[in-house]
Enzyme design. Structure first.
Site, PDB file in Angstrom:
ATOM      1  N   LEU A   1       2.409 -10.393   8.920  1.00 42.43           N
ATOM      2  CA  LEU A   1       2.492  -8.965   9.221  1.00 42.43           C
ATOM      3  C   LEU A   1       1.144  -8.442   9.723  1.00 42.43           C
ATOM      4  O   LEU A   1       1.052  -7.857  10.801  1.00 42.43           O
ATOM      5  CB  LEU A   1       2.938  -8.184   7.988  1.00 42.43           C
ATOM      6  CG  LEU A   1       3.030  -6.655   8.153  1.00 42.43           C
ATOM      7  CD1 LEU A   1       4.075  -6.284   9.194  1.00 42.43           C
ATOM      8  CD2 LEU A   1       3.329  -5.980   6.812  1.00 42.43           C
TER       9      LEU A   1
ATOM     10  N   GLU B   1      -2.317  -6.257   0.325  1.00 39.87           N
ATOM     11  CA  GLU B   1      -1.091  -5.583  -0.127  1.00 39.87           C
ATOM     12  C   GLU B   1      -1.328  -4.085  -0.339  1.00 39.87           C
ATOM     13  O   GLU B   1      -0.756  -3.472  -1.248  1.00 39.87           O
ATOM     14  CB  GLU B   1      -0.548  -6.203  -1.426  1.00 39.87           C
ATOM     15  CG  GLU B   1      -0.529  -7.713  -1.469  1.00 39.87           C
ATOM     16  CD  GLU B   1       0.472  -8.331  -0.525  1.00 39.87           C
ATOM     17  OE1 GLU B   1       1.150  -7.601   0.195  1.00 39.87           O
ATOM     18  OE2 GLU B   1       0.564  -9.577  -0.490  1.00 39.87           O
TER      19      GLU B   1
END
Length: 396
Positions: free
Chosen positions: A143, A375
């Site tokens: 990502l 994250e």
């Protein structure tokens, strides 16, 4: 008049009695993972960290699959179907050994496998999940890009249709497991929006050069993903994901594991400092007998076990299907910040010995510097909570 029942003795390892909240199955899972980490990771981790390598990662993955630690909270397809609390306990024990080992498991299960399990076709699930659960195939999750981390909506990786195929071009950065993965879940912009693709890493045009010279997560494989005209069949797309909700849903699952994992690094550092304070003598007595050292230990214990209690609460909410993304941000923001502070305080108790790899404290502290920002950075989680509290969007 009936006498009061005798109180259990105070346990420095569990001062709040949190273990009383755990079921026998929870304790069994924790014990299995703790034993595995103690035998397979702890005797070698300082050397791996110093060398900046994770040797035998494929063998480690197969062993982790053997104890049911890969995709352990997923149902079916060879996955363990464990509870969220049990998965969290496993993350805590793995990160008490090293954040890199927990990252291997998190990316495999909470990102790559979760994406296939949640958004994949039945054929994709049957093809990949059993082998990934067994550790026979390692997965990664593409990502983040060189220029787009906190703002994934700006990604430049594109997937275009060419006849019945998809063709992917772009780059991903800071990808755990990248150069040892057999399959990559890659998110790309299409004419219809952001889509996820299942990319076998032996596909022509795909490469994953390893990133070197890290001073954090050194015992972890971190790579760049390069996609240069990677041609995939039409059924490589994840049919259940369209838009950013797909990858962000995966990240939420991974962030939950971090809430627990950070407390593992903190526990290891606290226990090291406590034992050191009991035995290290200065001015004719153990330094644990001095008020300032005891104040540090007390503060560390309070934040450590508050964090574990928070993680347990979020786990029960996840098991009940009631865990909101904002609550995961709450846990990630608090627990990683407090874990770093615990490690830094532990280092002061160890003095100069605190920087030595003979002790785990500095290794945990430097690892957590990465955990703090991956994250979701501190700032992003603050803004998630800020928006939830005020109803006002400060992102743009």
């Amino acid at each position: 008049m009936a006498s009061s029942p005798a109180l259990p003795p105070f346990d420095p390892a569990d001062p709040l009695g949190i273990d009383d909240l755990l079921e026998p199955e929870d304790l069994a899972v924790r014990g299995t993972v703790r034993d595995w980490a103690g035998k397979r990771v702890l005797p070698h981790i300082a050397e791996w960290y110093e060398r900046g390598e994770l040797p035998g990662v494929r063998e480690l993955a197969r062993e982790l699959g053997g104890i049911g630690a890969l995709g352990m909270s997923l149902e079916g397809y060879g996955c363990a179907g464990a509870s969220a609390v049990q998965y969290g306990l496993a993350c805590l024990e793995l990160e008490a050994a090293d954040s890199g080992i927990r990252s291997l498991v998190s990316v495999q299960g909470s990102l790559a496998m979760y994406a296939v399990h949640r958004f994949g076709s039945e054929e994709q699930k049957r093809e990949w999940l059993p082998r990934m659960a067994a550790g026979e195939v390692i997965g990664c999750f593409g990502l983040t890009e060189p220029d787009h981390g906190s703002d994934p909506a700006g990604m430049r990786t594109r997937a275009r249709r060419d006849g019945g195929d998809w063709v992917l071009d772009g780059r991903k950065m800071w990808i755990t497991n990248g150069s040892v993965a057999g399959v990559a879940i890659v998110w790309a912009r299409t004419d219809d929006g952001i889509r996820g693709f299942v990319v076998p890493t032996d596909t022509p045009g795909f490469s994953a050069p390893e990133i070197r010279h890290k001073w954090s997560l050194r015992a972890s494989v971190t790579s760049e993903l390069v996609l240069d005209g990677v041609r995939l069949p039409a059924d490589a797309v994840l049919p259940g994901a369209l838009g950013l909700g797909g990858p962000l849903g995966c990240l939420g699952h991974a962030r939950y594991g971090i809430v627990w994992g950070a407390m593992g690094a903190a526990r290891s550092s606290f226990e090291t400092a406590l034992e050191y304070a009991r035995t290290r003598e200065q001015f004719g007595r153990p330094i644990g007998g001095f008020q300032l050292t005891q104040a540090k230990l007390a503060d560390m214990a309070v934040e450590l076990h508050k964090g574990i209690l928070l993680a347990h609460h979020l786990g029960r909410r996840m098991d009940a299907g009631r865990l909101r993304p904002e609550q995961v941000s709450f846990g990630k923001l608090n627990n990683v910040r407090e874990a770093i502070d615990i490690c830094r305080t532990a280092r002061t108790i160890l003095g100069a010995n605190g920087i030595s790899l003979e002790y785990p404290v500095m290794r945990h502290a430097t690892n957590l510097e990465s955990v703090l920002t991956y994250e979701g950075t501190v700032e992003m989680h603050q803004l998630v909570l800020g928006k939830a509290l005020t109803g006002l969007d400060a992102f743009r």
